[in-house]
Design a protein around this motif. Structure first.
Motif, PDB file in Angstrom:
ATOM      1  N   ALA A   1      40.137  75.981  56.209  1.00 61.36           N
ATOM      2  CA  ALA A   1      39.353  75.232  55.234  1.00 61.36           C
ATOM      3  C   ALA A   1      39.165  73.776  55.622  1.00 61.36           C
ATOM      4  CB  ALA A   1      40.037  75.315  53.858  1.00 61.36           C
ATOM      5  N   GLN A   2      40.187  73.187  56.244  1.00 58.82           N
ATOM      6  CA  GLN A   2      40.154  71.766  56.589  1.00 58.82           C
ATOM      7  C   GLN A   2      40.691  71.577  58.007  1.00 58.82           C
ATOM      8  OE1 GLN A   2      39.409  68.876  57.246  1.00 58.82           O
ATOM      9  NE2 GLN A   2      39.720  67.769  55.324  1.00 58.82           N
ATOM     10  N   PRO A   3      39.837  71.738  59.023  1.00 55.49           N
ATOM     11  CA  PRO A   3      40.323  71.633  60.408  1.00 55.49           C
ATOM     12  C   PRO A   3      40.584  70.207  60.862  1.00 55.49           C
ATOM     13  CG  PRO A   3      37.967  72.031  60.387  1.00 55.49           C
ATOM     14  CD  PRO A   3      38.422  72.125  58.956  1.00 55.49           C
ATOM     15  N   TRP A   4      39.932  69.213  60.229  1.00 54.69           N
ATOM     16  CA  TRP A   4      40.037  67.845  60.721  1.00 54.69           C
ATOM     17  C   TRP A   4      41.445  67.279  60.617  1.00 54.69           C
ATOM     18  CZ3 TRP A   4      36.430  66.440  63.764  1.00 54.69           C
ATOM     19  CH2 TRP A   4      35.107  66.856  63.568  1.00 54.69           C
ATOM     20  N   ALA A   5      42.183  67.675  59.614  1.00 55.01           N
ATOM     21  CA  ALA A   5      43.531  67.141  59.419  1.00 55.01           C
ATOM     22  C   ALA A   5      44.470  67.520  60.561  1.00 55.01           C
ATOM     23  CB  ALA A   5      44.107  67.639  58.093  1.00 55.01           C
ATOM     24  N   VAL A   6      44.144  68.593  61.280  1.00 54.99           N
ATOM     25  CA  VAL A   6      44.917  69.005  62.445  1.00 54.99           C
ATOM     26  C   VAL A   6      44.219  68.596  63.738  1.00 54.99           C
ATOM     27  CG1 VAL A   6      45.824  70.982  63.737  1.00 54.99           C
ATOM     28  CG2 VAL A   6      46.009  70.927  61.242  1.00 54.99           C
ATOM     29  N   ALA A   7      42.886  68.723  63.757  1.00 45.20           N
ATOM     30  CA  ALA A   7      42.129  68.461  64.991  1.00 45.20           C
ATOM     31  C   ALA A   7      42.232  67.004  65.426  1.00 45.20           C
ATOM     32  CB  ALA A   7      40.665  68.844  64.791  1.00 45.20           C
ATOM     33  N   LEU A   8      42.183  66.062  64.484  1.00 45.81           N
ATOM     34  CA  LEU A   8      42.222  64.646  64.851  1.00 45.81           C
ATOM     35  C   LEU A   8      43.541  64.257  65.526  1.00 45.81           C
ATOM     36  CD1 LEU A   8      40.446  62.909  61.832  1.00 45.81           C
ATOM     37  CD2 LEU A   8      39.571  63.237  64.143  1.00 45.81           C
ATOM     38  N   PRO A   9      44.706  64.528  64.925  1.00 49.93           N
ATOM     39  CA  PRO A   9      45.954  64.156  65.599  1.00 49.93           C
ATOM     40  C   PRO A   9      46.199  64.935  66.892  1.00 49.93           C
ATOM     41  CG  PRO A   9      46.431  65.401  63.607  1.00 49.93           C
ATOM     42  CD  PRO A   9      44.977  65.056  63.563  1.00 49.93           C
ATOM     43  N   VAL A  10      45.825  66.222  66.920  1.00 49.82           N
ATOM     44  CA  VAL A  10      46.001  66.999  68.147  1.00 49.82           C
ATOM     45  C   VAL A  10      45.174  66.406  69.277  1.00 49.82           C
ATOM     46  CG1 VAL A  10      45.448  69.199  69.238  1.00 49.82           C
ATOM     47  CG2 VAL A  10      46.662  69.177  67.071  1.00 49.82           C
ATOM     48  N   THR A  11      43.925  66.056  68.989  1.00 53.60           N
ATOM     49  CA  THR A  11      43.054  65.467  70.008  1.00 53.60           C
ATOM     50  C   THR A  11      43.599  64.128  70.483  1.00 53.60           C
ATOM     51  OG1 THR A  11      41.116  66.544  69.024  1.00 53.60           O
ATOM     52  CG2 THR A  11      40.714  64.680  70.505  1.00 53.60           C
ATOM     53  N   ALA A  12      44.072  63.302  69.561  1.00 55.80           N
ATOM     54  CA  ALA A  12      44.595  61.988  69.935  1.00 55.80           C
ATOM     55  C   ALA A  12      45.832  62.116  70.820  1.00 55.80           C
ATOM     56  CB  ALA A  12      44.926  61.184  68.676  1.00 55.80           C
ATOM     57  N   ILE A  13      46.741  63.006  70.456  1.00 53.42           N
ATOM     58  CA  ILE A  13      47.952  63.203  71.266  1.00 53.42           C
ATOM     59  C   ILE A  13      47.587  63.727  72.649  1.00 53.42           C
ATOM     60  CG2 ILE A  13      50.077  64.559  71.470  1.00 53.42           C
ATOM     61  CD1 ILE A  13      50.266  64.462  68.399  1.00 53.42           C
TER      62      ILE A  13
ATOM     63  N   ASP B   1      52.146  60.244  60.038  1.00 48.21           N
ATOM     64  CA  ASP B   1      52.553  60.453  61.425  1.00 48.21           C
ATOM     65  C   ASP B   1      51.750  61.625  61.972  1.00 48.21           C
ATOM     66  OD1 ASP B   1      54.531  60.239  63.756  1.00 48.21           O
ATOM     67  OD2 ASP B   1      54.814  62.320  63.110  1.00 48.21           O
ATOM     68  N   TRP B   2      51.292  61.519  63.215  1.00 47.78           N
ATOM     69  CA  TRP B   2      50.420  62.553  63.772  1.00 47.78           C
ATOM     70  C   TRP B   2      51.110  63.899  63.868  1.00 47.78           C
ATOM     71  CZ3 TRP B   2      47.894  59.178  68.174  1.00 47.78           C
ATOM     72  CH2 TRP B   2      46.932  58.361  67.593  1.00 47.78           C
ATOM     73  N   GLY B   3      52.345  63.915  64.341  1.00 48.47           N
ATOM     74  CA  GLY B   3      53.064  65.182  64.417  1.00 48.47           C
ATOM     75  C   GLY B   3      53.281  65.787  63.045  1.00 48.47           C
ATOM     76  N   LEU B   4      53.596  64.952  62.072  1.00 45.51           N
ATOM     77  CA  LEU B   4      53.802  65.426  60.709  1.00 45.51           C
ATOM     78  C   LEU B   4      52.498  65.914  60.097  1.00 45.51           C
ATOM     79  CD1 LEU B   4      55.916  65.733  58.472  1.00 45.51           C
ATOM     80  CD2 LEU B   4      55.402  63.383  57.759  1.00 45.51           C
ATOM     81  N   MET B   5      51.382  65.256  60.428  1.00 46.76           N
ATOM     82  CA  MET B   5      50.075  65.698  59.934  1.00 46.76           C
ATOM     83  C   MET B   5      49.764  67.128  60.381  1.00 46.76           C
ATOM     84  SD  MET B   5      47.387  62.520  60.295  1.00 46.76           S
ATOM     85  CE  MET B   5      46.022  63.569  59.737  1.00 46.76           C
ATOM     86  N   ILE B   6      50.077  67.420  61.642  1.00 50.34           N
ATOM     87  CA  ILE B   6      49.817  68.768  62.159  1.00 50.34           C
ATOM     88  C   ILE B   6      50.633  69.795  61.388  1.00 50.34           C
ATOM     89  CG2 ILE B   6      49.933  70.238  64.206  1.00 50.34           C
ATOM     90  CD1 ILE B   6      49.649  67.653  65.874  1.00 50.34           C
ATOM     91  N   ASN B   7      51.888  69.473  61.136  1.00 55.22           N
ATOM     92  CA  ASN B   7      52.767  70.398  60.426  1.00 55.22           C
ATOM     93  C   ASN B   7      52.318  70.602  58.982  1.00 55.22           C
ATOM     94  OD1 ASN B   7      55.060  72.017  59.853  1.00 55.22           O
ATOM     95  ND2 ASN B   7      56.136  70.233  59.055  1.00 55.22           N
ATOM     96  N   GLU B   8      51.947  69.513  58.320  1.00 55.92           N
ATOM     97  CA  GLU B   8      51.592  69.593  56.901  1.00 55.92           C
ATOM     98  C   GLU B   8      50.285  70.359  56.670  1.00 55.92           C
ATOM     99  OE1 GLU B   8      53.495  65.490  55.041  1.00 55.92           O
ATOM    100  OE2 GLU B   8      51.491  65.448  55.930  1.00 55.92           O
ATOM    101  N   ASN B   9      49.369  70.287  57.629  1.00 53.50           N
ATOM    102  CA  ASN B   9      48.028  70.819  57.395  1.00 53.50           C
ATOM    103  C   ASN B   9      47.688  72.071  58.193  1.00 53.50           C
ATOM    104  OD1 ASN B   9      46.697  68.526  55.659  1.00 53.50           O
ATOM    105  ND2 ASN B   9      47.721  67.463  57.336  1.00 53.50           N
ATOM    106  N   ARG B  10      48.647  72.598  58.948  1.00 49.20           N
ATOM    107  CA  ARG B  10      48.331  73.732  59.809  1.00 49.20           C
ATOM    108  C   ARG B  10      47.966  74.983  59.007  1.00 49.20           C
ATOM    109  NH1 ARG B  10      53.226  76.756  60.199  1.00 49.20           N
ATOM    110  NH2 ARG B  10      54.999  75.615  59.318  1.00 49.20           N
ATOM    111  N   GLN B  11      48.516  75.138  57.806  1.00 46.64           N
ATOM    112  CA  GLN B  11      48.219  76.334  57.018  1.00 46.64           C
ATOM    113  C   GLN B  11      46.816  76.312  56.424  1.00 46.64           C
ATOM    114  OE1 GLN B  11      51.390  76.597  54.149  1.00 46.64           O
ATOM    115  NE2 GLN B  11      52.803  77.561  55.600  1.00 46.64           N
ATOM    116  N   GLY B  12      46.187  75.139  56.372  1.00 43.95           N
ATOM    117  CA  GLY B  12      44.844  75.056  55.813  1.00 43.95           C
ATOM    118  C   GLY B  12      43.777  74.780  56.846  1.00 43.95           C
ATOM    119  N   MET B  13      44.043  75.125  58.108  1.00 45.57           N
ATOM    120  CA  MET B  13      43.091  74.821  59.170  1.00 45.57           C
ATOM    121  C   MET B  13      41.739  75.485  58.959  1.00 45.57           C
ATOM    122  SD  MET B  13      45.187  74.775  62.755  1.00 45.57           S
ATOM    123  CE  MET B  13      43.623  74.611  63.624  1.00 45.57           C
TER     124      MET B  13
END
Length: 295
Positions: free
Chosen positions: A256-268, A242-254
């Motif tokens: 090192a890994q920005p795509w896991a947050v950037a993709l769902p944020v951009t789509a929303i 889920d896009w909202g859940l993806m942002i929550n799960e990956n926000r602490q590793g932005m």
């Protein structure tokens, strides 16, 4: 001269009002842009699961790894493919937001038309109940219910829909009170049409313009609320993609890994902007703003 039939009481202009509004709205450039943006995100959400390279729970990389073999955007916080999670995560947002907006608008339209046409004590009772529901902010009410009863899919839809209903009902009620003074409504009453038929056939088509605008607004709010609930952990639960859940799960590793947050944020964000542009086009068409001004 023969008496007019019951179907004759609905003018052709009334029967095509909704279609005419859509045609007028399509003449605005912003509406076309909104349809393109919204259509792009809907296409990703619907077709995504069929083209995803992995299953959404498959481990393919190290946590927060960006250059893993066989991946485009690397792995998420648990080493699952970010692209796959992104492609799988959109349809849940669209399904929940669309269902909540649709149910809320339909329920609000029924309450608004009944209150506006029946008037009297029924109008007062429905509007006072609306006032009680309006006293609770949408997001706070959703968080309160989720924290007490737990995050469940049907409950997410129900809570958001209920929060939409009184807002839609107020708009439709005001539109109904203007419509019932028109000659075609009085003619329908004079020939003895049942009240339910007058509300469904004579009144509802004539409040379709503000109703379509409200549908766009409610869909925008639903997208935001569903996404926020997912981010706060009160929406869909792991391991659901889920896009909202993806942002929550990956926000602490932005870092090192920005795509896991950037993709769902951009789509929303793109989806919200697209729906807003469509709604703006509908509202401009409903109030008669010329297409040549402020496209």
């Amino acid at each position: 001269m023969s008496a007019p039939s019951k179907t004759d009481t609905v003018p052709a202009a009334v029967r095509t009002r909704g279609a005419g509004l859509l045609r007028t709205a399509w003449g605005f450039g912003r509406t076309k842009v909104g349809v393109v943006l919204t259509g792009l995100i809907v296409l990703i959400a619907v077709a995504g699961p069929f083209v995803a390279p992995y299953t959404p729970t498959e481990f393919v990389a190290k946590p927060f790894e960006t250059g893993a073999d066989g991946t485009v955007f690397g792995g998420d916080n648990r080493g699952r493919d970010v692209l796959t999670r992104f492609l799988w995560g959109g349809w849940t947002l669209l399904l929940l937001a669309g269902s909540a907006a649709g149910i809320g608008v339909v329920a609000g339209a029924v309450v608004g038309v009944v209150a506006g046409y029946q008037r009297g004590w029924l109008d007062d009772a429905l509007m006072r109940a609306n006032d009680i529901l309006l006293a609770f902010p949408q997001l706070i009410a959703a968080l309160l219910v989720m924290s007490v009863l737990g995050p469940q899919v049907w409950l997410i839809v129900a809570v958001i829909a209920v929060s939409h209903m009184p807002r839609v009902a107020r708009v439709v009620r005001e539109a109904t009170r203007k419509v019932i003074e028109q000659d075609y409504v009085k003619a329908a009453e004079a020939i003895g049409l049942p009240r339910w038929r007058i509300m469904a056939v004579e009144i509802l088509p004539n409040v379709s313009s503000p109703l379509l605008v409200e549908l766009g607004l409610r869909l925008t709010y639903s997208i935001g609320v569903v996404a926020v609930l997912g981010f706060l952990g009160m929406g869909l639960q792991p391991p659901t993609a889920d896009w909202g859940l993806m942002i929550n799960e990956n926000r602490q590793g932005m870092a090192a890994q920005p795509w896991a947050v950037a993709l769902p944020v951009t789509a929303i964000a793109v989806l919200t902007i697209g729906v807003n542009l469509i709604t703006d086009g509908l509202s401009r068409a409903a109030i008669g703003i010329d297409r040549g001004v402020g496209k």
